[in-house]
Design a protein around this motif. Structure first.
Motif, short mmCIF file in Angstrom:
data_model
loop_
_atom_site.label_atom_id
_atom_site.label_comp_id
_atom_site.label_asym_id
_atom_site.label_seq_id
_atom_site.Cartn_x
_atom_site.Cartn_y
_atom_site.Cartn_z
N GLN A 496 34.19 42.09 49.85
CA GLN A 496 33.50 43.57 49.53
C GLN A 496 34.08 44.52 48.71
OE1 GLN A 496 32.42 44.65 53.40
NE2 GLN A 496 33.83 46.43 53.31
N GLU A 497 35.40 44.19 48.24
CA GLU A 497 36.20 45.16 47.89
C GLU A 497 36.32 44.70 46.43
OE1 GLU A 497 37.67 47.94 45.95
OE2 GLU A 497 38.06 48.30 48.26
N PRO A 498 35.57 45.25 45.52
CA PRO A 498 35.50 45.01 43.98
C PRO A 498 36.77 45.01 43.16
CG PRO A 498 34.43 46.95 44.17
CD PRO A 498 34.45 46.63 45.60
N GLY A 499 37.74 45.86 43.63
CA GLY A 499 39.11 46.12 43.10
C GLY A 499 39.94 45.01 43.20
N ILE A 500 39.50 44.19 44.38
CA ILE A 500 40.62 42.66 44.70
C ILE A 500 40.18 41.68 43.35
CG2 ILE A 500 40.93 40.83 46.14
CD1 ILE A 500 40.50 42.60 48.36
N GLU A 501 38.95 41.68 43.26
CA GLU A 501 38.70 40.67 42.38
C GLU A 501 39.02 41.12 40.82
OE1 GLU A 501 34.59 37.74 40.93
OE2 GLU A 501 34.49 39.53 42.38
N ALA A 502 38.79 42.54 40.60
CA ALA A 502 39.44 42.91 39.22
C ALA A 502 40.88 42.80 39.05
CB ALA A 502 38.72 44.55 39.13
N LEU A 503 41.57 43.10 40.10
CA LEU A 503 42.89 42.68 40.16
C LEU A 503 43.22 41.25 39.78
CD1 LEU A 503 45.39 44.85 40.71
CD2 LEU A 503 45.47 43.75 43.01
N PHE A 504 42.44 40.21 40.37
CA PHE A 504 42.84 38.92 39.90
C PHE A 504 42.47 38.67 38.56
CE2 PHE A 504 43.19 38.09 44.55
CZ PHE A 504 43.43 36.83 44.65
N ALA A 505 41.48 39.33 38.00
CA ALA A 505 41.06 39.22 36.72
C ALA A 505 42.21 39.81 35.71
CB ALA A 505 39.99 39.91 36.36
N GLU A 506 42.88 40.84 36.20
CA GLU A 506 43.97 41.61 35.44
C GLU A 506 45.16 40.83 35.37
OE1 GLU A 506 45.68 46.06 34.98
OE2 GLU A 506 43.77 45.80 35.95
N TYR A 507 45.62 40.27 36.29
CA TYR A 507 46.98 39.79 36.50
C TYR A 507 46.86 38.31 36.43
CZ TYR A 507 48.86 44.09 37.83
OH TYR A 507 49.31 45.50 37.87
N ASN A 508 48.11 37.62 36.12
CA ASN A 508 48.10 36.36 35.99
C ASN A 508 48.35 35.37 37.15
OD1 ASN A 508 48.33 33.62 34.75
ND2 ASN A 508 50.74 33.83 34.09
N ILE A 509 47.21 35.49 38.20
CA ILE A 509 47.34 34.80 39.68
C ILE A 509 46.90 33.63 39.40
CG2 ILE A 509 46.37 35.19 41.88
CD1 ILE A 509 46.12 38.27 41.49
N LEU A 510 47.79 32.72 39.50
CA LEU A 510 47.33 31.16 39.51
C LEU A 510 46.36 30.59 40.65
CD1 LEU A 510 50.59 29.73 38.04
CD2 LEU A 510 48.70 30.85 36.79
N GLY A 511 46.75 31.13 41.69
CA GLY A 511 45.88 30.75 43.01
C GLY A 511 46.38 31.23 44.11
N VAL A 512 45.87 30.69 45.26
CA VAL A 512 46.40 30.98 46.71
C VAL A 512 46.26 30.22 47.57
CG1 VAL A 512 44.87 33.32 46.43
CG2 VAL A 512 43.79 31.22 47.25
N ILE A 513 47.31 30.24 48.61
CA ILE A 513 47.57 29.40 49.60
C ILE A 513 47.13 29.87 50.99
CG2 ILE A 513 49.42 27.95 50.72
CD1 ILE A 513 50.73 28.11 47.97
N HIS A 514 46.61 29.20 51.98
CA HIS A 514 46.30 29.57 53.08
C HIS A 514 46.31 28.21 54.18
CE1 HIS A 514 42.19 27.89 53.91
NE2 HIS A 514 42.02 28.15 52.76
N GLY A 515 46.38 28.72 55.28
CA GLY A 515 46.26 27.63 56.50
C GLY A 515 44.92 28.16 57.18
N HIS A 516 45.29 28.07 58.79
CA HIS A 516 44.66 28.63 59.90
C HIS A 516 43.26 27.96 60.25
CE1 HIS A 516 42.81 31.86 62.40
NE2 HIS A 516 41.70 32.11 61.40
N HIS A 517 42.86 27.20 59.49
CA HIS A 517 41.34 26.60 59.95
C HIS A 517 41.53 24.95 60.45
CE1 HIS A 517 38.71 30.16 59.55
NE2 HIS A 517 39.22 30.19 58.30
N HIS A 518 42.66 24.73 60.08
CA HIS A 518 43.05 23.27 60.56
C HIS A 518 41.95 22.32 59.91
CE1 HIS A 518 45.57 23.94 64.70
NE2 HIS A 518 45.46 25.01 63.78
N ILE A 519 42.07 22.47 58.58
CA ILE A 519 41.14 21.61 57.92
C ILE A 519 41.75 20.13 57.59
CG2 ILE A 519 40.10 21.13 55.51
CD1 ILE A 519 40.11 24.26 55.25
#
Length: 560
Positions: A496-519
Motif C-alpha cells: 500500500q506504500e507507492p514509494g516502494i514500487e517507485a523505488l523498485f522502478a528507479e533502482y536496478n533491483i533484480l529480485g527478492v528472496i524470502h522464506g517463512h511459508h514453508h512452500i
C-alpha cells in the motif's frame, strides 16, 4: 522542474492505475469461444477437454488447471499427493530417465513401504529382501503410470515426512489398480500436452504460466512442459493407450491390465462415499516413522550462490554442507546451531529470536543480563511464554532487540554476515538484508514505512548496481511465492506504500528472496513477477531432503 519533482514524476509512471485489467492477447482471443464465460466475471475458461479445464483468473491474472466435476483423482480417502504425482508426471514427460534414477535412488525406502504394504493387505510379515518385495518392486518398474505415482509419493516423503495411510494402494500394483489414479494421471498428461500445444504455456504439474516470448529463458523451461519440450522418449515408454490419447487427443481405450480408465463420480459416487464414511485413518505421525528411513540424498551442495531458508535444524548442526556463498533467509536453527565455516549472508526469522535466548529459566542469572532491558515489553514476555502469540506483537524491524539477536548469531556463524537492515556486496551484486521475522499484516502500514525508509538509506545514490533484497517473511503479497489458495495467505498483506514500487522502478533491483511459508520445493522455488514496471524474480528455497539449496547464480546472470 526540480530534481525532486523529476524523481516523483519518474516514480509516478510506474504506479498501477485503478481497476486496470490487462488480458494477455494469447488468452483474450479464446474467451469468446466458451459460452460459460459470459456468466463468469472472474474465472474464464480458456481451454478444456472432457475431464479438465484451464481457467484464467481476471483478478490476479493467474492460470490454473482444475478437474471438471465428474472426474475422481483417487479412491484413497484423504489422499494428499495429487500435486506431487502431477509434478512427477511432468518430469516423466521431460526426463523419464531422471524419474527412473529417482526410483532407483530410493529403492531401500520403497522396499520398506512394500513390506508394510504387503502386511496391510495379507497380514503376512516379509523381509525387505524377500521374493514378494522384489516382485512388487519390479512391478513398479514395469508400469510407467505406477512408476510416476511412486515417484510422486517419494517426493512427498522427502518433503513432508514418511507416509503411513493405505500404503498398499500407493505401492502395490494389484491394489493400485483399484484406486483410479492411473486413469486420472493418463487424462492429466493428455490434457497438459494438448494445452501446451494449443497455447504458449509452461506447466510444472502445479503452476501454469504464459511464455513471455518465442525464445523463453531455458532456466524457466528446465522443469516445465511447453511446446518446446521433447516428449518423444517418454511417449515411447508409456502404455499404448496413453500414447494414443496424447498423440491423437482421443478418449483413452480401456485395457483392464493397465486400467487407464478414470473413476467418475457419476458411476462410483455412492461407493466412494461409503468408503470414506467407513475409513479408519492411520495415526502414525511422520516424525515417529522417520527413524526407519535413511536420507538417500547427498547433504553436500556445490551451488556457487546457495539459497536456503526454514532449515529448522534440531541436532545442533546444519543438515547440509556448502563451502561457497550461502544466503540463509531465516528460521535456520531450533537447536542453537553453530557453524564456524559456512560463508555468506544470514537474515533472522522468528525462530532465531527464540533460539538465541538463554536456556535457563532463572532470569536472574548473568546469561540473561543483555536481555533484561526488554523484560518490560509485552511482546518479550510473550516470546518466552507463548511464542505463537508473540509473533503478532513483535516490534518493527528497526528495534534494538534485533541488534542483540544479531550479536548472538554472529558468534555462532563467524564467517556469515548477519544483515540486520544492512547491505553487503558480493561479486558485484548488492544484497540488502531486511529484518522481517514474520508477516505483521496488522502493522502493514508501519512495516512498509520501515521498508521504504530502510531501502532509501541502503540503496543510496547508486541506481545501477544490481541489487537483491533478502528477508525472512516476504515483503508483501506482490513479492511472495505463497499461493492465494493457501490457508496462510492473507489478502490484506498487499503493498500500500507507492514509494516502494517507485523505488523498485528507479533502482536496478533484480529480485527478492524470502522464506517463512514453508512452500515445498516441488511447488516452485522461483518465479518472475511484474512489479515496479518491470519483471523481477522472487525466490523461496525452503530446506527439505530434496532441496539443500537453490542456485541463484544462473538466475542472477539471466537478470544482469
Amino acid at each position: 522542474m526540480t530534481d525532486d519533482e523529476k524523481k516523483l514524476s519518474r516514480r509516478a509512471d510506474f504506479l498501477p492505475q485503478a481497476n486496470e485489467v490487462r488480458m494477455p492477447p494469447a488468452l483474450a482471443s479464446r474467451i469468446e469461444l466458451f459460452p460459460e464465460n459470459k456468466r463468469r466475471p472472474v474465472n474464464k475458461t480458456v481451454f478444456k477437454n472432457d475431464y479438465f479445464q484451464l481457467t484464467y483468473n481476471t483478478r490476479d491474472n493467474s492460470l490454473s488447471i482444475s478437474t471438471k466435476g465428474d472426474l475422481v483423482y483417487s479412491a484413497i480417502p484423504y489422499d494428499t499427493a495429487r500435486n506431487y504425482i502431477q509434478r512427477a508426471g511432468i518430469q516423466y514427460l521431460l526426463r523419464p530417465e531422471g524419474v527412473r534414477q529417482y526410483i532407483e535412488l530410493h529403492q531401500s525406502t520403497i522396499e520398506k513401504y512394500l513390506v508394510k504394504s504387503i502386511f496391510q493387505v495379507s497380514g503376512q510379515k516379509v523381509s525387505e529382501n524377500s521374493f514378494e518385495v522384489k516382485q512388487a518392486y519390479n512391478a513398479i518398474l514395469q508400469n510407467p503410470l505406477l512408476e510416476i505415482q511412486v515417484t510422486g509419493r517419494l517426493m512427498q516423503h522427502d518433503e513432508t515426512g514418511p507416509l503411513s495411510a493405505n500404503l498398499a494402494g500407493k505401492f502395490l500394483f494389484s491394489e493400485n489398480l483399484k484406486t483410479g489414479i492411473s486413469g486420472y494421471l493418463s487424462e492429466y498428461l493428455n490434457f497438459v500436452v494438448q494445452a501446451t500445444n494449443a497455447l504458449p504455456l509452461m506447466i510444472d504439474g502445479g503452476n501454469v504460466q504464459l511464455l513471455d516470448s518465442t525464445e523463453p529463458d531455458p532456466l524457466l523451461l528446465e522443469n516445465n512442459l511447453s511446446i518446446h519440450s521433447n516428449i518423444e522418449p517418454a511417449l515411447a515408454l508409456l502404455p499404448q493407450e496413453v500414447q494414443q490419447g496424447i498423440e491423437n487427443a482421443l478418449q483413452l481405450t480401456n485395457q483392464p491390465l493397465i486400467n487407464t480408465r478414470p473413476l467418475l463420480r457419476s458411476e462410483y459416487g455412492k461407493e466412494l462415499a461409503h468408503l470414506r464414511e467407513n475409513y479408519i485413518a492411520h495415526s502414525v505421525h511422520p516424525d515417529e516413522l522417520a527413524q526407519s528411513f535413511e536420507n538417500v540424498h547427498s547433504a553436500e551442495n556445490r551451488n556457487l550462490i546457495n539459497v536456503l531458508s526454514d532449515i529448522h535444524a534440531t541436532e545442533g548442526l546444519l543438515p547440509f554442507v556448502n563451502r561457497n556463498f550461502n544466503i540463509l533467509a531465516g528460521d535456520v536453527s531450533d537447536s542453537k546451531v553453530k557453524d564456524q565455516e559456512i560463508v555468506g549472508i544470514y537474515v533472522m526469522g522468528m525462530h532465531e529470536l527464540l533460539d538465541v535466548l538463554p536456556e535457563s529459566a532463572d532470569t536472574t542469572t548473568n546469561e540473561w543480563k543483555k536481555w533484561r532491558s526488554f523484560f518490560r515489553y509485552e511482546w518479550f514476555k510473550a516470546l518466552t511464554t507463548d511464542p505463537a502469540e508473540a509473533s503478532y506483537l513483535l516490534p518493527i524491524g528497526d528495534d534494538s532487540f534485533y541488534g542483540v539477536v544479531k550479536e548472538e548469531l554472529t558468534q555462532r556463524f563467524a564467517k556469515m554476515h548477519v544483515l540486520n537492515n544492512e547491505s553487503l556486496i558480493h561479486d558485484g551484486v548488492r544484497y540488502i538484508g531486511l529484518t522481517i521475522p514474520v508477516a505483521l499484516v496488522q502493522k502493514r502500514a508501519a512495516v512498509q514505512r520501515f521498508i521504504l525508509k530502510t531501502l532509501n538509506e541502503l540503496l543510496g545514490e547508486d541506481r545501477e548496481m544490481p541489487t537483491v533484497i533478502v528477508s525472512h517473511a516476504p515483503l508483501f503479497n506482490e513479492l511472495s511465492l505463497l499461493s492465494p489458495t493457501s490457508e496462510a495467505y492473507n489478502k490484506e498483506n498487499i503493498c500500500q506504500e507507492p514509494g516502494i514500487e517507485a523505488l523498485f522502478a528507479e533502482y536496478n533491483i533484480l529480485g527478492v528472496i524470502h522464506g517463512h511459508h514453508h512452500i515445498p520445493a516441488s511447488s516452485s522455488r522461483f518465479a518472475k513477477v511484474a512489479f515496479g514496471g518491470k519483471k523481477l524474480f522472487v525466490v523461496c528455497s525452503i530446506y527439505s531432503k530434496v532441496n539443500t539449496g537453490f542456485e541463484l547464480l544462473s538466475l542472477l546472470n539471466s537478470e544482469k
